[in-house]
Write a protein that holds these residues in place. Structure first.
Motif, PDB file in Angstrom:
ATOM      1  N   GLY A  99      51.383  30.457  40.099  1.00 34.58           N
ATOM      2  CA  GLY A  99      51.999  31.755  40.337  1.00 34.58           C
ATOM      3  C   GLY A  99      53.488  31.782  40.042  1.00 34.58           C
ATOM      4  O   GLY A  99      53.974  32.656  39.316  1.00 34.58           O
ATOM      5  N   LEU A 100      54.227  30.840  40.616  1.00 34.86           N
ATOM      6  CA  LEU A 100      55.664  30.821  40.360  1.00 34.86           C
ATOM      7  C   LEU A 100      55.971  30.482  38.908  1.00 34.86           C
ATOM      8  O   LEU A 100      56.957  30.960  38.340  1.00 34.86           O
ATOM      9  N   GLY A 101      55.124  29.645  38.283  1.00 33.31           N
ATOM     10  CA  GLY A 101      55.327  29.344  36.875  1.00 33.31           C
ATOM     11  C   GLY A 101      55.227  30.592  36.022  1.00 33.31           C
ATOM     12  O   GLY A 101      56.053  30.828  35.131  1.00 33.31           O
ATOM     13  N   LEU A 102      54.227  31.425  36.295  1.00 34.02           N
ATOM     14  CA  LEU A 102      54.090  32.691  35.570  1.00 34.02           C
ATOM     15  C   LEU A 102      55.230  33.637  35.899  1.00 34.02           C
ATOM     16  O   LEU A 102      55.740  34.345  35.024  1.00 34.02           O
TER      17      LEU A 102
ATOM     18  N   ARG B  24      48.352  40.527  34.235  1.00 29.66           N
ATOM     19  CA  ARG B  24      46.978  40.005  34.168  1.00 29.66           C
ATOM     20  C   ARG B  24      46.671  39.047  35.298  1.00 29.66           C
ATOM     21  O   ARG B  24      45.588  39.102  35.907  1.00 29.66           O
ATOM     22  N   TRP B  25      47.613  38.170  35.645  1.00 26.46           N
ATOM     23  CA  TRP B  25      47.287  37.074  36.531  1.00 26.46           C
ATOM     24  C   TRP B  25      47.830  37.196  37.958  1.00 26.46           C
ATOM     25  O   TRP B  25      47.140  36.829  38.911  1.00 26.46           O
ATOM     26  N   LEU B  26      49.042  37.680  38.142  1.00 21.69           N
ATOM     27  CA  LEU B  26      49.617  37.662  39.486  1.00 21.69           C
ATOM     28  C   LEU B  26      48.836  38.501  40.497  1.00 21.69           C
ATOM     29  O   LEU B  26      48.580  38.042  41.622  1.00 21.69           O
TER      30      LEU B  26
ATOM     31  N   GLN C   4      41.163  36.565  43.751  1.00 19.13           N
ATOM     32  CA  GLN C   4      40.115  36.635  42.745  1.00 19.13           C
ATOM     33  C   GLN C   4      40.280  35.570  41.665  1.00 19.13           C
ATOM     34  O   GLN C   4      39.316  35.235  40.974  1.00 19.13           O
ATOM     35  N   ALA C   5      41.498  35.087  41.481  1.00 23.79           N
ATOM     36  CA  ALA C   5      41.759  34.044  40.477  1.00 23.79           C
ATOM     37  C   ALA C   5      42.562  32.923  41.115  1.00 23.79           C
ATOM     38  O   ALA C   5      43.327  33.140  42.066  1.00 23.79           O
ATOM     39  N   ARG C   6      42.382  31.730  40.574  1.00 23.86           N
ATOM     40  CA  ARG C   6      43.120  30.562  41.021  1.00 23.86           C
ATOM     41  C   ARG C   6      43.798  29.930  39.816  1.00 23.86           C
ATOM     42  O   ARG C   6      43.218  29.899  38.737  1.00 23.86           O
ATOM     43  N   ALA C   7      44.986  29.446  40.017  1.00 21.53           N
ATOM     44  CA  ALA C   7      45.765  28.880  38.912  1.00 21.53           C
ATOM     45  C   ALA C   7      46.206  27.467  39.263  1.00 21.53           C
ATOM     46  O   ALA C   7      46.089  27.013  40.410  1.00 21.53           O
ATOM     47  N   SER C   8      46.718  26.766  38.271  1.00 20.92           N
ATOM     48  CA  SER C   8      47.277  25.432  38.492  1.00 20.92           C
ATOM     49  C   SER C   8      48.237  25.143  37.351  1.00 20.92           C
ATOM     50  O   SER C   8      48.489  25.992  36.503  1.00 20.92           O
TER      51      SER C   8
END
Length: 375
Positions: free
Chosen positions: A95-98, A109-111, A118-122
């Motif tokens: 999240g912080l990277g985006l 799209r992602w945040l 609903q979505a997970r990031a890494s």
């Protein structure tokens, strides 16, 4: 900086602690170490409803619009509970990277999807050299028409097995670049990696001519260095907050045990050796608290000394938290070494986070560079 928390920050901390005390008990943590995914979907959904997953994101992107200090408050409580799940990977790394480097379309799209659960990031920030300096990146990216083709191996990618997108640094002809990669795409394979903290999950990510679309490039080609430096500083401070929570919990358990455990007909809390050890543990915890929240404030405020403050924080807390958690085992004696007792959950969390995003030696080198480089 005012080191006293505001009423809203205290309310946030207390509400997070109450929720985790109820839903993230040591029994839940142990159960998740045996679970295939490693975390509970019910708790994840509850965290989304409470606004934790979008806490540092702007309101227009589904977040709460809060800052790094508030995020550290949440992470400290997660360290105190030894929370098992992809919160750090998804919110801090992805999240912080985006937020730091993503385009308006990528953020849109992602945040909101991350904030809603609903979505997970890494993010895949480490390679075979185990060097946290972004300039050590050896993975490659080559442009082929409308796609980029990535090749290389990333190590210790947190929670990649449940991620929908992973931020992957790679070296393009223009220089160090950052890409959004689907971990289930063709040419991407994940291999589980086992660490000391069984409540966290890690994978090796192999990229074999993996094709990603042109719009998966974060920022501009060759322009990822500043984004990665900023992300690593935030990750180091956030990891320190989690270690602080683990250390604080070990201090609480040790003081509580010293008040009830008898030896030679006396409470062990009356023994000078135990009292002095607990006093030293308290000193380490309070020093770590100051280091974490000053660094979080400095980064959020864009203070001139923010990079040095972040490195001071990580270098100090890395060793301090591990020491406090180890001293807690000494206070408890033999029972502190047993699998059934809870101390090992916090010790392993602190020990696992100690080298991540730069260990003490790495950050001391950054401090030396920061204070000796001419303005």
């Amino acid at each position: 900086m005012n080191f006293s928390f505001s009423e809203d920050q205290i309310l946030l901390r207390n509400s997070v602690r109450a929720a985790l005390d109820e839903r993230c008990t040591p029994a839940h943590v142990r159960a998740m170490t045996e679970d295939g995914r490693g975390y509970g979907e019910a708790l994840w959904g509850e965290m989304a409803k409470l606004g934790w997953l979008g806490l540092p994101f702007p309101e227009e992107q589904g977040g709460a619009g809060l800052g790094l200090v508030e995020l550290c408050l949440v992470l400290e409580e997660m360290g105190r509970a030894a929370y098992p799940g992809p919160y750090f990977a998804s919110v801090v790394l992805g999240g912080l990277g985006l937020q730091l480097g993503g385009s308006a379309a990528q953020k849109e799209r992602w945040l909101p999807a991350i904030a809603s659960g609903q979505a997970r990031a890494s993010a895949a920030l480490l390679e075979d050299t185990l060097d946290w300096d972004p300039t050590s990146t050896a993975a490659t990216a080559t442009r082929a028409g409308d796609v980029w083709r990535l090749a290389g191996v990333k190590r210790f990618v947190p929670w990649a097995h449940v991620a929908d997108v992973v931020l992957v640094p790679a070296r393009a002809p223009e220089g160090l670049s950052l890409f959004l990669v689907d971990p289930r795409a063709a040419g991407v394979t994940l291999e589980p990696m086992v660490g000391i903290d069984l409540a966290n999950r890690w994978s090796a990510m192999r990229l074999t001519d993996a094709a990603v679309p042109a719009d998966a490039l974060v920022g501009r080609a060759g322009g990822a260095g500043g984004v990665l430096d900023a992300l690593l500083r935030r990750a180091a401070v956030c990891a320190s907050a989690e270690m602080l929570g683990a250390a604080r919990r070990c201090l609480e358990l040790s003081v509580g045990y010293a008040k009830v455990r008898e030896q030679f007909g006396q409470l062990i809390g009356s023994f000078q050796a135990i009292r002095h050890r607990c006093a030293e543990m308290l000193m380490e915890v309070e020093n770590s608290h100051s280091a974490v929240y000053y660094a979080a404030w400095a980064l959020a405020a864009g203070a001139e000394d923010a990079p040095v403050a972040a490195s001071i924080c990580k270098s100090y807390v890395s060793e301090s938290a591990r020491k406090v958690c180890g001293d807690a085992i000494q206070v408890h004696g033999g029972i502190g070494f047993t699998w059934e007792y809870d101390l090992h959950l916090y010790f392993k969390r602190a020990k696992a986070l100690e080298p991540l995003y730069g260990d003490a030696a790495y950050h001391r080198e950054l401090i030396v560079r920061g204070v000796t480089t001419p303005a």
